[in-house]
Design an enzyme around this catalytic site. Structure first.
Site, PDB file in Angstrom:
ATOM      1  N   PHE A   8       0.798  -1.349   0.037  1.00  0.00           N
ATOM      2  CA  PHE A   8      -0.076  -0.031  -0.198  1.00  0.00           C
ATOM      3  C   PHE A   8       1.068   1.192  -0.161  1.00  0.00           C
ATOM      4  O   PHE A   8       1.832   1.585   0.783  1.00  0.00           O
ATOM      5  CB  PHE A   8      -0.888   0.080   1.277  1.00  0.00           C
ATOM      6  CG  PHE A   8      -2.163  -0.532   1.254  1.00  0.00           C
ATOM      7  CD1 PHE A   8      -3.276  -0.121   0.519  1.00  0.00           C
ATOM      8  CD2 PHE A   8      -2.013  -1.987   1.808  1.00  0.00           C
ATOM      9  CE1 PHE A   8      -4.503  -1.195   0.715  1.00  0.00           C
ATOM     10  CE2 PHE A   8      -3.121  -2.828   1.498  1.00  0.00           C
ATOM     11  CZ  PHE A   8      -4.489  -2.305   1.086  1.00  0.00           C
ATOM     12  N   ASP A   9       0.650   2.365  -0.811  1.00  0.00           N
ATOM     13  CA  ASP A   9       0.884   3.449  -0.730  1.00  0.00           C
ATOM     14  C   ASP A   9       0.413   4.190   0.425  1.00  0.00           C
ATOM     15  O   ASP A   9      -0.693   3.591   1.029  1.00  0.00           O
ATOM     16  CB  ASP A   9       0.582   4.383  -1.943  1.00  0.00           C
ATOM     17  CG  ASP A   9       0.971   5.919  -1.943  1.00  0.00           C
ATOM     18  OD1 ASP A   9       2.227   6.204  -1.434  1.00  0.00           O
ATOM     19  OD2 ASP A   9      -0.007   6.488  -1.797  1.00  0.00           O
ATOM     20  N   ALA A  10       0.888   5.101   1.128  1.00  0.00           N
ATOM     21  CA  ALA A  10       0.302   5.774   2.131  1.00  0.00           C
ATOM     22  C   ALA A  10      -0.648   7.140   2.059  1.00  0.00           C
ATOM     23  O   ALA A  10      -1.466   6.792   2.229  1.00  0.00           O
ATOM     24  CB  ALA A  10       1.544   6.207   3.214  1.00  0.00           C
ATOM     25  N   ASP A  11       0.118   8.130   1.505  1.00  0.00           N
ATOM     26  CA  ASP A  11      -0.463   9.449   1.434  1.00  0.00           C
ATOM     27  C   ASP A  11      -1.413   9.385   0.370  1.00  0.00           C
ATOM     28  O   ASP A  11      -1.309   8.753  -0.770  1.00  0.00           O
ATOM     29  CB  ASP A  11       0.375  10.323   1.120  1.00  0.00           C
ATOM     30  CG  ASP A  11       1.503  10.616   2.529  1.00  0.00           C
ATOM     31  OD1 ASP A  11       0.881  10.488   3.515  1.00  0.00           O
ATOM     32  OD2 ASP A  11       2.442  11.018   2.350  1.00  0.00           O
TER      33      ASP A  11
END
Length: 237
Positions: A8-11
């Site tokens: 997963f990407d965060a932002d």
């Protein structure tokens, strides 16, 4: 294809970055006795976005980015500060590290996937102390096997080096079992496509894909992930 590892990407994928950024910037401006006007906020966001694009392209270092965004902002708007730009940057980063608001559905989907046995990790461009602080303060704390931050790896998405680092950390040998989920075409999708793993473009606003990239999947809500990871079904393609 059934996926077992989800990166997963965060932002803007799991975390509401605009809220965290706005709160941190307003607090920093107030600390410096500067106006938190719409003009100042918009100017900062424009400068910051440009610098992160330069960082993705490898034309600026992360250390330079941290201070350069404020230096450019104050110069562009002719603002006088009480503190040195390095101190302002550190104050801002401390405030930014407190912003852990989640995107709608982020907790529910991560909790569900973890309980179902999927191996979840975060792979994000950013500053380690900020990203780890935000994750630790959030309801997602403890859900990720690894938190891969570009500052640790020496590479940023879409560079393959950050994916090599992640695969080594996770002991992954089969790319066909891995999918990256993120909102950015230029870093998440381009990085995943170039590395040869499945890609899931989180596009809640239905923005047009003008880059000619072909993500494996496109979704509008995070809740759709659970069905597609098991079935391999393309949802919005």
């Amino acid at each position: 294809m059934t996926y077992t590892h989800l990166l997963f990407d965060a932002d803007d994928t799991l975390f509401d970055y605009p809220k965290a950024e706005s709160s941190a910037l307003l607090g920093t401006l107030e600390y410096e006795g500067l106006p938190g006007t719409v003009e100042v906020m918009e100017a900062y966001q424009s400068i910051n976005q440009q610098l992160w694009r330069e960082f993705e392209q490898g034309t600026i270092t992360l250390a330079s980015l941290r201070t350069e965004r404020f230096a450019r902002l104050f110069t562009q708007l002719g603002l006088k500060t009480r503190s040195e730009v390095e101190l302002i940057s550190e104050y801002y980063l401390d405030r930014l590290g407190e912003g852990h608001e989640l995107i709608d559905g982020a907790y529910e989907i991560c909790s569900s996937l973890m309980e179902a046995g999927y191996r979840l990790s975060i792979i994000t461009n950013g500053i380690k102390k900020v990203q780890t602080s935000r994750i630790a303060k959030s309801a997602l704390n403890g859900m990720f096997e690894q938190i891969i931050v570009s500052e640790d790896t020496g590479y940023q998405k879409p560079h393959p080096g950050i994916f090599d680092y992640a695969f080594n950390k996770l002991g992954i040998t089969d790319k066909s079992r891995v999918m990256i989920i993120g909102d950015s075409l230029t870093s998440d999708m381009q990085g995943g496509i170039s590395y040869g793993i499945a890609t899931c473009w989180f596009n809640p606003q239905g923005k047009p894909n003008t880059l000619g990239l072909q993500p494996t999947y496109e979704i509008r809500s995070l809740a759709e992930i659970k069905a597609l990871v098991a079935s391999g079904r393309k949802l919005f393609m």
